[in-house]
Motif scaffolding. Structure first.
Motif: not given
Lengths: 324, 324
Positions: A250-252, A254-255
């Motif tokens: 998820t972090n990846l 969004n980034l």
């Protein structure tokens, strides 16, 4: 200018080499256990020996080789070709580029293994034309290769893609890197096995051990088997790892807003039936609407040869020279 | 082909416009409070009016304009020029690109504000030649613009850089996005103010309120002032935010291996004396050795004009068209 490409995949437990043609077909391959860990020179000799055998087998010589690609564990100082503080290989700091050069000649291109795998996936993995892909290996360690807007990301020193040490749970399980709560300490094969061992040492999760058999090692593979037999504790352990992977992905997403996130590695492939549905559910529920568009999360179809295919890509593209 | 560049920075609370020359000098600028939130059309009219006034002031017309750049809050569907679910602007989904086009003509290039700022910093921020830079705004929200291997990253739909929703503390404070423990919910100006208010409502942190004055709002700025007066509770609040930022930047550095991480935004700049030393300490203690090499973490020197300078870069580079 020959027609054959040599691919090399050096890992902590195995060395895989192959000779490929220009279409990415693997003509011959060899796989061996990595020689005496801690002695990088021996591993280099081993690689050179494996390649000689393969060349003999195909009846080809140096003049037939278009180029050589090699994938090595990170962190890799890319522009100097030096493998650094690699916990899996237990090499302190080793000029793998020049040492392979010495043994194999100058047609060599070096990449971190996860970067090579990302290139392999990018060119050979899916027929769909995409420009943004993240490859994640889930194995004894966790790492990534990032292709963004059509380019493999290296960053200043070639260190891009060190996903294993994304902090997921502050104060969580201790990691080999000295920090606590890194993704690798929570969701790698090593983490899973350690967690299961600790549970049993604390008198929990007896049902897993009973199912697998007394004294049998609790590997990620065995835990997967137990989970598929309906063992709830094994299932919960794997689900928790999937959720941590879901947070990291998820972090990846969004980034970096990729179109495809591809999972490989021993545990990633071996437990894909248990991990992937849960990871997908987490990610699709948690990323922005914009980032969900066209997003695919899948296991690689390229299997064990993914780094070899990445090596072929490196040679065919010939854009990545390991010296500036 | 004119000599003047128009820059537009649309934010949740203010609109900033400027006319720049080709060297990036701001010849004139206007700053206004953003018109009636929730009515994007009015904001577009406001921007058009501000630009007319500036052109009159300089005595220039349409033929003198080389190009127009605009920065808008993300998430931005880059290739369609549509602003999506922007919590700060409270626009549901708005075709800012075509609406600005209608009012200002076709020489318009659109970027997410943090991306524009990253471009501004990349070209005007430091004399040192670098290829990997991350710009982070810490303000009411938190976001980033990423330049990797010399390219501004967009990702599949232009969503790259959504740093505010990196999950830092699972189960932590609720975020506007519906999740818990996002960076923005832990370390933005909004988060800091909310946390201080909650502490006071729970009978804690009276010393902050006493120092600042009864009934005075506890903004990030006031908390900074209290911390500089030696108030421990205010200092602790800000230090905790710095640590969360340190975690996020550590993750970013390991993932992308930048040479420079530049911090801007109202809170980032206003509290830089309190935030930066602590962020740096955290990051340098936690990233890989390879990733520490040449790494700089600093506050931007470009101040409030950073997005305008990014707009100038967009126009001068003219590579970023908002339609495919």
């Amino acid at each position: 200018m020959g027609d054959f490409i040599i691919g090399i995949d050096i890992g902590g437990s195995k060395v895989l080499t192959g000779i490929l043609d220009k279409t990415g077909r693997v003509l011959t391959r060899k796989k061996e256990t990595t020689c005496s860990q801690g002695q990088p020179g021996e591993v280099m000799d081993q690689v050179a020996g494996m390649i000689e055998l393969m060349k003999d087998e195909l009846g080809i010589g140096a003049q037939d080789i278009l180029g050589i690609g090699a994938g090595v564990p990170g962190p890799l100082d890319y522009y100097r070709g030096v493998v650094l503080e690699s916990p899996n290989l237990r090499w302190p700091e080793y000029p793998a580029g020049s040492e392979l050069n010495k043994r194999l000649g100058s047609k060599l291109l070096l990449e971190k293994d996860t970067n090579a795998a990302a290139l392999g996936e990018f060119y050979y993995g899916s027929s769909k034309k995409i420009r943004n892909l993240i490859y994640i290996t889930v194995s004894t360690g966790i790492g990534a290769g990032i292709i963004a807007d059509g380019n493999l990301l290296h960053g200043h020193k070639g260190g891009a893609g060190e996903l294993g040490h994304m902090l997921i749970e502050p104060g969580g399980r201790s990691c080999g890197c000295g920090r606590q709560g890194c993704l690798e300490a929570l969701a790698s094969g090593t983490a899973l096995e350690q967690e299961a061992r600790e549970m049993i040492a604390h008198g929990q999760a007896q049902s897993i051990q009973a199912l697998i058999g007394d004294g049998k090692p609790l590997t990620a593979r065995e835990l997967g088997w137990a989970a598929r037999q309906g063992n709830k504790e094994a299932h919960d352990l794997i689900s928790r790892a999937a959720d941590f992977l879901g947070i990291a992905i998820t972090n990846l997403v969004n980034l970096l807003n990729p179109e495809r996130v591809v999972i490989g590695g021993g545990m990633g492939l071996g437990l894909q039936d248990l991990l992937l549905p849960r990871i997908k559910e987490y990610v699709f529920n948690h990323v922005f609407r914009l980032h969900r568009q066209d997003l695919e999360i899948a296991a690689t179809q390229l299997g064990e040869d993914i780094v070899l295919l990445g090596c072929a890509t490196m040679v065919l593209e010939n854009k990545q020279m390991f010296r500036k």
